[in-house]
Design a protein around this motif. Structure first.
Motif, PDB file in Angstrom:
ATOM      1  N   PHE A 119       0.839  -1.203   0.000  1.00  0.00           N
ATOM      2  CA  PHE A 119       0.000   0.000   0.000  1.00  0.00           C
ATOM      3  C   PHE A 119       0.881   1.264   0.000  1.00  0.00           C
ATOM      4  O   PHE A 119       0.677   2.184  -0.775  1.00  0.00           O
ATOM      5  N   ALA A 138      -0.152   2.279 -10.144  1.00  0.00           N
ATOM      6  CA  ALA A 138      -1.468   2.886  -9.889  1.00  0.00           C
ATOM      7  C   ALA A 138      -2.565   1.822  -9.942  1.00  0.00           C
ATOM      8  O   ALA A 138      -3.495   1.806  -9.140  1.00  0.00           O
ATOM      9  N   SER A 140      -2.119  -1.474  -9.465  1.00  0.00           N
ATOM     10  CA  SER A 140      -1.920  -2.389  -8.340  1.00  0.00           C
ATOM     11  C   SER A 140      -2.391  -1.762  -7.027  1.00  0.00           C
ATOM     12  O   SER A 140      -2.934  -2.452  -6.162  1.00  0.00           O
ATOM     13  N   LYS A 142      -4.857   0.202  -6.457  1.00  0.00           N
ATOM     14  CA  LYS A 142      -6.300   0.053  -6.290  1.00  0.00           C
ATOM     15  C   LYS A 142      -6.653  -1.332  -5.759  1.00  0.00           C
ATOM     16  O   LYS A 142      -7.542  -1.495  -4.932  1.00  0.00           O
ATOM     17  N   GLU A 143      -5.958  -2.336  -6.280  1.00  0.00           N
ATOM     18  CA  GLU A 143      -6.241  -3.708  -5.858  1.00  0.00           C
ATOM     19  C   GLU A 143      -5.775  -3.963  -4.421  1.00  0.00           C
ATOM     20  O   GLU A 143      -6.451  -4.636  -3.636  1.00  0.00           O
ATOM     21  N   LYS A 145      -5.694  -1.969  -1.988  1.00  0.00           N
ATOM     22  CA  LYS A 145      -6.635  -1.422  -0.999  1.00  0.00           C
ATOM     23  C   LYS A 145      -7.606  -2.506  -0.537  1.00  0.00           C
ATOM     24  O   LYS A 145      -7.928  -2.590   0.641  1.00  0.00           O
ATOM     25  N   TYR A 146      -8.082  -3.294  -1.473  1.00  0.00           N
ATOM     26  CA  TYR A 146      -9.015  -4.372  -1.126  1.00  0.00           C
ATOM     27  C   TYR A 146      -8.317  -5.472  -0.316  1.00  0.00           C
ATOM     28  O   TYR A 146      -8.892  -6.023   0.619  1.00  0.00           O
ATOM     29  N   HIS A 147      -7.087  -5.769  -0.695  1.00  0.00           N
ATOM     30  CA  HIS A 147      -6.347  -6.815   0.034  1.00  0.00           C
ATOM     31  C   HIS A 147      -6.074  -6.372   1.469  1.00  0.00           C
ATOM     32  O   HIS A 147      -6.171  -7.149   2.411  1.00  0.00           O
ATOM     33  N   LEU A 148      -5.687  -5.106   1.572  1.00  0.00           N
ATOM     34  CA  LEU A 148      -5.343  -4.573   2.887  1.00  0.00           C
ATOM     35  C   LEU A 148      -6.576  -4.552   3.789  1.00  0.00           C
ATOM     36  O   LEU A 148      -6.528  -4.976   4.946  1.00  0.00           O
ATOM     37  N   ARG A 212       1.075   2.740  10.301  1.00  0.00           N
ATOM     38  CA  ARG A 212      -0.181   2.059   9.934  1.00  0.00           C
ATOM     39  C   ARG A 212      -0.302   0.698  10.604  1.00  0.00           C
ATOM     40  O   ARG A 212      -1.338   0.331  11.137  1.00  0.00           O
TER      41      ARG A 212
ATOM     42  N   PHE B 113      -8.492   6.769   2.000  1.00  0.00           N
ATOM     43  CA  PHE B 113      -8.665   5.369   2.354  1.00  0.00           C
ATOM     44  C   PHE B 113      -7.987   5.104   3.689  1.00  0.00           C
ATOM     45  O   PHE B 113      -6.789   5.253   3.841  1.00  0.00           O
ATOM     46  N   PHE B 163     -14.286   0.709  -8.147  1.00  0.00           N
ATOM     47  CA  PHE B 163     -12.858   0.478  -8.303  1.00  0.00           C
ATOM     48  C   PHE B 163     -12.212   1.617  -9.084  1.00  0.00           C
ATOM     49  O   PHE B 163     -12.672   1.973 -10.141  1.00  0.00           O
TER      50      PHE B 163
END
Lengths: 263, 163
Positions: A119, A138, A140, A142-143, A145-148, A212, B113, B163
């Motif tokens: 992240f 950029a 990666s 976005k993706e 964020k979902y994994h985190l 974090r 976020f 997304f």
């Protein structure tokens, strides 16, 4: 062609970038493989799907970075050649991602520590003066964020859960902590990449990561492992644990047994 | 006869997303540009998710669809920038999704976020339009969807995640 792409005609810079991209691609390829091992074994079906989804993202990202690496190298190798026809010593991934999955808490803890790192890293890499690197980062980002978010939810739930889940989560963090040091070493990384504004200095990412990670660990009623323990290092230089060879033998056997096979 | 870009784009409207078969690749905003030079056609597409397994199939579909129309010299190129976003889905596409039983993505905001704050999207049920829904799993049957449950009509449904 961008003036910074033009600089890559310099052999030294080209090799440095190739190695850097290999590092990024290898981390994601190996972690993606580890996560895919959960398919069919996760505690609930939603988790089976989530971990497989995250694995797929990792492999997609690995594909993009390795393709870019192959292109930078310019010796006619493809991303598949890099994934399937290199030996352990040529892999540049961090040791953390090659460790066996352990229990669910261990997998969650690793994903949390690594996604937190990704992240921060991809956030910074979006500013790279290499447009292609910036754009893959950029995407990666976005993706990630979902994994985190997914792993943070589990760290909180397990850490602040039952006595057993709390114990397992703490144990996993303690076990993994010695593998977090090398994420911020700039080891094997040529300074020219940083000086040209192509990549961020890893050391500078550390405080952001710590802030974090510590916040989540504390919120999960867990203890932040102490810093003075031994830190593993060398992944970026091709030094690996005994586990990588086993992983590769499984991952590469088909491609190596039937080179060029298609179906 | 010279081939026009519009003609190519029109043809591409019949290439559907294999995983969400009500949406064409034009609806999804995957097609970024078409370049035509001396009869050679290059279609620029941008992946939705890095690991989306449909991308390979979409590439093949683009080539075979255009071949069927008599365009033989076709290449598909993947471009990563600018990054694909669900904001590129047209209103028509959003309605098609809803009719198909998939809740369309909310617009992405510039909100910071913060991983610690678990802010789930408040999604309306595509069947009964109730807002009394709950996230079951952030990851669904494909990379682009989450799984929700509607407390009003008691049905599970998919949400095309923003997304």
């Amino acid at each position: 062609m961008n003036e910074n792409d033009d600089k890559l005609k310099d052999e030294k810079l080209k090799t440095a970038l190739f190695n850097y991209l290999l590092g990024l691609g290898d981390d994601l390829l190996i972690l993606g493989h580890r996560l895919s091992e959960w398919c069919g074994h996760a505690p609930v079906i939603e988790e089976d799907i989530a971990l497989s989804n995250i694995a797929l993202d990792c492999l997609g990202e690995a594909n993009a970075f390795l393709q870019y690496a192959a292109e930078t190298e310019g010796r006619g190798r493809s991303e598949d050649d890099l994934a399937f026809f290199r030996d352990a010593i040529e892999f540049k991934n961090f040791q953390m991602v090659e460790l066996p999955n352990g229990d669910f808490a261990f997998t969650v803890a690793r994903q949390f520590l690594f996604s937190s790192y990704s992240f921060i890293l991809f956030g910074e890499l979006q500013k790279s003066r290499l447009p292609k690197l910036a754009s893959i980062a950029a995407k990666s980002f976005k993706e990630v964020k979902y994994h985190l978010r997914h792993s943070v939810e589990w760290v909180l739930r397990l850490g602040d859960g039952t006595e057993e889940s709390h114990y397992r989560m703490q144990h996993a963090l303690d076990e993994l902590w010695m593998y977090t040091g090398e994420l911020f070493l700039d080891e094997g990384l040529d300074r020219v990449l940083i000086e040209n504004g192509f990549v961020p200095e890893s050391l500078k990412l550390k405080p952001l990561w710590q802030e974090r990670v510590n916040e989540v660990i504390s919120r999960a009623t867990l203890l932040i492992p102490t810093e003075d323990s031994h830190m593993a290092r060398g992944g970026r230089k091709g030094i690996h644990t005994e586990y990588l060879g086993h992983l590769l033998s499984e991952m590469q056997i088909l491609a190596r047994s039937y080179p060029g096979a298609k179906w | 006869m010279t081939t026009g870009k519009d003609e190519i784009l029109k043809c591409l409207e019949s290439v559907m997303d294999p995983e969400v078969p009500v949406l064409s690749i034009m609806d999804l905003g995957i097609v970024r540009d078409v370049e035509i030079s001396l009869g050679h056609i290059e279609v620029m597409i941008t992946p939705t998710y890095s690991g989306c397994p449909a991308m390979k199939m979409i590439q093949e579909e683009i080539i075979s669809t255009l071949r069927a129309k008599g365009f033989n010299d076709v290449a598909v190129k993947t471009v990563y920038s600018p990054v694909w976003t669900t904001d590129w889905l047209s209103d028509k596409a959003r309605n098609k999704l809803k009719d198909y039983g998939i809740a369309p993505p909310l617009k992405t905001g510039d909100e910071e976020f913060i991983p610690l704050i678990i802010n789930d999207d408040n999604v309306s049920c595509p069947y009964c339009s109730s807002d009394d829904t709950v996230l079951r799993s952030r990851f669904g049957s494909t990379a682009c969807k989450s799984l929700y449950f509607c407390n009003s009509c008691r049905q599970p449904f998919e949400y095309f995640k923003r997304f």
